[in-house]
Design a protein around this motif. Structure first.
Motif, mmCIF file in Angstrom:
data_model
loop_
_atom_site.group_PDB
_atom_site.id
_atom_site.type_symbol
_atom_site.label_atom_id
_atom_site.label_comp_id
_atom_site.label_asym_id
_atom_site.label_seq_id
_atom_site.Cartn_x
_atom_site.Cartn_y
_atom_site.Cartn_z
ATOM 1 N N ARG A 42 17.163 -57.007 -19.944
ATOM 2 C CA ARG A 42 18.400 -57.460 -19.301
ATOM 3 C C ARG A 42 18.228 -57.554 -17.782
ATOM 4 N N GLU A 51 16.175 -60.481 -17.062
ATOM 5 C CA GLU A 51 16.986 -61.686 -17.277
ATOM 6 C C GLU A 51 17.869 -61.965 -16.068
ATOM 7 N N ALA A 57 17.877 -60.342 -25.700
ATOM 8 C CA ALA A 57 17.599 -60.271 -24.266
ATOM 9 C C ALA A 57 16.273 -60.945 -23.935
ATOM 10 N N ARG A 77 16.744 -64.656 -24.044
ATOM 11 C CA ARG A 77 17.443 -65.179 -22.877
ATOM 12 C C ARG A 77 16.539 -65.186 -21.658
ATOM 13 N N VAL A 78 15.615 -64.198 -21.587
ATOM 14 C CA VAL A 78 14.661 -64.215 -20.472
ATOM 15 C C VAL A 78 13.778 -65.455 -20.549
ATOM 16 N N ALA A 138 15.922 -68.569 -19.682
ATOM 17 C CA ALA A 138 16.306 -68.701 -18.275
ATOM 18 C C ALA A 138 15.192 -69.316 -17.450
#
Length: 452
Positions: A208, A211, A301, A304-305, A308
């Protein structure tokens, strides 16, 4: 072990803990009862022993009571209790003492050779006493059986008093050790699961944080450059609105284009992030268990990393080295004197390499707009055998440029560029030049570039 399990275990142990060498109060009560019964039995058997040996009856009873009461310490000193039982065998007292002591010895953690030795001594002692008593009894009755019949009968009685307690004690001891081993394994497994859960939480928290850093860097790269150009064009528009309406119209069109491009890129990023959040919420529903929830959090998580890093680009229509000419053209349109120089054979690189190179040039030009208005800039791109090299250098700001737009700086541009380059195994260097300008240099490994 979980906190609840540990508290329950401590509470249970404190509730049943006994004094001295007893682990539980129930075990203490049992030993006291057995010792009392054995003391009464041996005390009663001490009367005939006293009459046969000619000692006072009271002394015989006292000896019997002491011998029988030795069961009280059978858990603490099982070998000593068995030795007392063997020593009292010639006196023909302590049948309960012999059975219980052999059982306790076999069920304890005493080495097997000691158990075998003491059990053998007890067996031989009981057999000898049984033979002597049988021979004495049959002689008194006038019956003359054969020697083998006496030996067989005495052997059966001896095995009946010795073998069952020893075998039962061995079984109970083995079962107890097995249960303790399983309990230790269960505790160890619970500790490992707890440690794995903690590590999963740490990995999820790290993901997180990573991220957030990556998203912040992407947002900065997407917004800062275009908004900086919009501010520059807006200032030019304000300065030329009355003097040169045609130029003001062009600047207004450029501001509109920049704004639309920034909004488009922001929508793409936010759309991907929303879809990632929805996937994470679906994967960690209320019905999922703790391990599944932790795995879902870590996976979401991590996903999403990865997303991104690729939101604005690595793919069709994303930032790449082919767009450097347009990027330089936008700065020229904003009034910057900028030159683009490309050396070496043009090649295509991986999406991550091209996106990083593009972002480095973009952020460097944005910094020139912010901190050196009116300065001349040179962008150099060199295609080498195993790497791509970038350099953006600008001179000092013009003396009369302080009246231009004042752009705020968050102080994260150089940090973001360095993080991008270092993440790909490259080298990033930045700093002022001797002429009063600023230079940004980066060398990024090619990682399988192909000739165009």
């Amino acid at each position: 072990m979980t906190t609840t399990g540990a508290m329950a275990d401590v509470t249970a142990r404190s509730a049943v803990a006994g004094p001295w060498w007893w682990a539980r109060r129930r075990a203490m009560v049992l030993d006291v009862v057995l010792a009392a019964v054995s003391a009464v039995e041996c005390g009663l058997e001490g009367l005939p022993f006293a009459s046969e040996t000619g000692i006072p009856a009271g002394l015989g009873v006292l000896l019997g009571v002491l011998v029988g009461a030795s069961l009280l310490v059978r858990r603490r000193w099982p070998v000593a209790v068995v030795l007392v039982s063997i020593g009292s065998t010639p006196a023909e007292m302590g049948a309960l003492l012999g059975v219980v002591s052999l059982y306790t010895l076999a069920a304890s953690d005493v080495p097997r050779r000691v158990i075998a030795l003491l059990s053998g001594l007890s067996l031989v002692g009981t057999l000898v006493v049984a033979l002597a008593r049988l021979q004495q009894d049959v002689a008194a009755d006038g019956y003359r059986p054969g020697v083998w019949a006496l030996v067989m009968f005495a052997g059966v009685v001896t095995l009946g008093l010795t073998a069952p307690p020893v075998l039962l004690g061995l079984y109970v001891g083995a079962r107890r050790r097995l249960v303790e081993s399983l309990r230790e394994r269960a505790d160890g497994l619970e500790r490992e699961l707890s440690l794995l859960a903690e590590r999963a939480e740490e990995r999820a928290e790290w993901a997180r944080n990573e991220e957030r850093t990556r998203i912040a860097r992407e947002m900065h790269d997407v917004v800062a450059h275009r908004v900086s150009l919009m501010v520059v064009h807006a200032a030019a528009l304000q300065a030329t609105a009355l003097k040169d309406p045609e130029k003001a119209s062009r600047n207004a069109a450029l501001v509109g284009d920049m704004g639309r491009q920034a909004l488009t890129e922001l929508r793409e990023m936010l759309g991907v992030l929303r879809s990632s959040e929805a996937g994470a919420g679906a994967g960690s529903g209320s019905g999922a268990g703790e391990p599944e929830r932790l795995a879902a959090v870590a996976a979401a998580a991590s996903a999403r990393v990865r997303v991104a890093a690729d939101v604005v680009g690595a793919g069709d229509g994303g930032p790449c080295l082919e767009g450097l000419a347009d990027l330089v053209g936008q700065s020229r349109a904003a009034g910057m004197a900028v030159e683009l120089s490309v050396l070496g054979e043009v090649r295509a690189y991986g999406p991550g390499v091209e996106q990083t190179a593009y972002r480095v040039v973009q952020e460097a030009l944005t910094n020139v707009h912010k901190h050196a208005p009116g300065a001349r800039a040179v962008v150099r791109l060199a295609h080498r055998d195993a790497e791509v090299a970038l350099q953006v250098e600008n001179g000092p700001a013009e003396a009369g440029a302080e009246g231009g737009p004042r752009l705020p700086s968050g102080g994260n541009g150089l940090v973001g560029m360095r993080e991008r380059v270092v993440a790909l195994g490259g080298v990033f260097v930045s700093g002022p030049t001797e002429a009063g300008g600023f230079r940004v240099s980066a060398v990024i490994p090619a990682k399988g570039a192909s000739v165009v």
